[in-house]
Write an enzyme that holds these catalytic residues in place. Structure first.
Site, PDB file in Angstrom:
ATOM      1  CE  LYS A 203      -3.728  -2.473   0.312  1.00 31.26           C
ATOM      2  NZ  LYS A 203      -4.056  -3.181  -0.930  1.00 31.26           N
TER       3      LYS A 203
HETATM    4  C1  LIG Z   1      -9.708  -2.315  -1.470  1.00 34.19           C
HETATM    5  C2  LIG Z   1      -9.122  -3.116  -0.348  1.00 34.19           C
HETATM    6  N1  LIG Z   1      -9.865  -3.350   0.747  1.00 34.19           N
HETATM    7  C3  LIG Z   1      -9.382  -4.032   1.792  1.00 34.19           C
HETATM    8  C4  LIG Z   1      -8.094  -4.529   1.789  1.00 34.19           C
HETATM    9  C5  LIG Z   1      -7.645  -5.341   2.955  1.00 34.19           C
HETATM   10  O1  LIG Z   1      -6.495  -4.862   3.580  1.00 34.19           O
HETATM   11  P1  LIG Z   1      -5.530  -5.872   4.366  1.00 34.19           P
HETATM   12  O2  LIG Z   1      -4.772  -6.652   3.346  1.00 34.19           O
HETATM   13  O3  LIG Z   1      -4.662  -4.963   5.172  1.00 34.19           O
HETATM   14  O4  LIG Z   1      -6.380  -6.740   5.214  1.00 34.19           O
HETATM   15  C6  LIG Z   1      -7.264  -4.290   0.670  1.00 34.19           C
HETATM   16  C7  LIG Z   1      -5.868  -4.723   0.558  1.00 34.19           C
HETATM   17  O5  LIG Z   1      -5.341  -5.691   0.781  1.00 34.19           O
HETATM   18  C8  LIG Z   1      -7.793  -3.582  -0.432  1.00 34.19           C
HETATM   19  O6  LIG Z   1      -7.068  -3.350  -1.518  1.00 34.19           O
END
Ligand SMILES: Cc1ncc(COP(=O)(O)O)c(C=O)c1O
Length: 395
Positions: A203
């Site tokens: 990210k």
């Molecule tokens: C649009 C979106 N929502 C939620 C997530 C979930 O984040 P995490 O991987 O930190 O759980 C991500 C990325 O992985 C994402 O790109």
């Protein structure tokens, strides 16, 4: 960068994320920050977590920041804090990462899939309106909409709010890809009623593992979140006043994020400069991504829409360019999600985009020489296959 021209074209060695380059700049500060945590030993909810929450809240202008273990947990904790459960409908875009929809059945509610705009990749408000009507006909209570800021650009929250507010829906911003962006002078973190973000390593603002954060101006929701992330804790350790999760951001991850946060504003500018360069260099032959008027993007991805993206994907693979497809299958077509309802006006754009998008590598440390070589490879390849003018046709 590492590029060498061979008979077969460019043998590029393009890094997909820039994390290695970032480490060259920040490695010492990060190592020292980690060493401080090892020395004080408060690994869970240590002082760096509190400091980070204050810095992140100040950064975006939200009243509260509550960190947690991942972006996925950030979304789930918000649904839990809102009391979403069986009999409730939560509206989610069909074109997103699976976590956006996943947390809805996890709390016992029903996700209803909504279409996206083919121009912005973000939720289409008219599709949302139709989906709300469907929820009511199905006997479900419309409760929340989760708008995703896909690829780094905020969704159109004004238009989404105009549809959501008359139905009393809570608007949750899934800003996993957009922290640091803005819309009409307001920063991501303040655009929905509540905002969830992710610090997953790819990210724009990332840690060295999983991590997430929630932003809200609602004091009551912030209190609930602080309890929910610690097993529903009350006033003391053995006082469990609700069912919660174990979802804290590790102190070590908070220390890493604090070290990275100083550089983050400059990194955003560098991402934006590279997006501009791509658009200037490719805009005459390809449909390049648009940023809506009054908005800024942090360019988590630089995403093209091509009639024949598989040709470009093969070309990039051959040339050593880590192009990637986000996302090849829309959520409503995923085996685990086919049983959930979809907006009655159809998910045409989500289905079409899933077949036609491809993202080129973008990060703050992509040097001009490498980027030029990427653009040259894309141009040459498209020319070679007689596809110079790939004007995508929307369904
Ligand atoms: C649009 C979106 N929502 C939620 C997530 C979930 O984040 P995490 O991987 O930190 O759980 C991500 C990325 O992985 C994402 O790109």
């Amino acid at each position: 960068m590492g590029s060498s021209q061979t008979d077969g074209g460019y043998g590029l060695n393009v890094t997909p994320t820039g994390l290695a380059e970032q480490r060259l700049l920040l490695g010492d500060q990060i190592d020292q920050a980690i060493a401080r945590v090892l020395a004080h030993g408060q690994f869970i909810l240590g002082p760096e977590v509190t400091q980070l929450e204050q810095r992140l809240a100040d950064f975006c202008g939200a009243r509260h920041c509550v960190t947690c273990a991942s972006g996925t947990d950030a979304l789930q904790l918000l649904l839990m804090a809102e009391g979403v459960g069986p009999g409730d409908a939560v509206f989610v875009p069909a074109f997103s990462f699976v976590a956006t929809a996943e947390i809805v059945p996890l709390v016992g509610a029903v996700p209803i899939f909504v279409d996206v705009s083919a121009d912005s990749f973000n939720m289409d408000p008219s599709s949302l309106e139709a989906a709300i009507g469907l929820a009511t006909r199905l006997g479900l209570r419309p409760r929340c909409v989760i708008a995703v800021d896909l690829f780094g650009q905020p969704a159109d929250y004004d238009a989404i709010d105009a549809v959501a507010a008359p139905h009393g829906l809570t608007v949750i911003a899934d800003a996993a890809q957009s922290f640091g962006a803005s819309r009409h002078g307001r920063a991501v973190g303040t655009l929905g009623h509540h905002t969830a973000t992710s610090f997953y390593p790819t990210k724009p603002l990332s840690c060295y593992g999983d991590g997430g954060a929630i932003f809200t101006d609602d004091d009551h929701v912030a209190d609930l979140l602080r309890s929910l992330r610690v097993h529903g804790q009350g006033r003391s350790k053995n006082d469990n006043i609700r069912v919660g999760l174990n979802s804290r951001l590790d102190t070590i991850q908070a220390a890493i994020l604090l070290a990275k946060l100083d550089l983050f504003p400059q990194e955003i500018l560098e991402r934006q400069a590279r997006a501009r360069r791509y658009s200037e260099g490719l805009g005459d032959i390809l449909r390049v991504p648009e940023v809506q008027e009054g908005a800024s993007s942090v360019w988590a991805q630089y995403t093209l829409v091509l009639q024949d993206r598989d040709e470009l994907a093969a070309l990039c693979r051959q040339a050593g360019i880590p192009a990637a497809v986000y996302y090849p299958v829309p959520l409503h077509a995923q085996p685990g999600y086919r049983r959930f309802p979809a907006t009655p006006t159809g998910l045409t754009n989500a289905e079409w985009l899933a077949k036609h998008v491809i993202s080129l590598p973008i990060h703050p440390y992509l040097d001009a020489e490498t980027q030029d070589a990427i653009m040259q490879t894309v141009r040459r390849g498209l020319q070679a296959v007689g596809k110079l003018s790939l004007d995508a046709q929307y369904a």
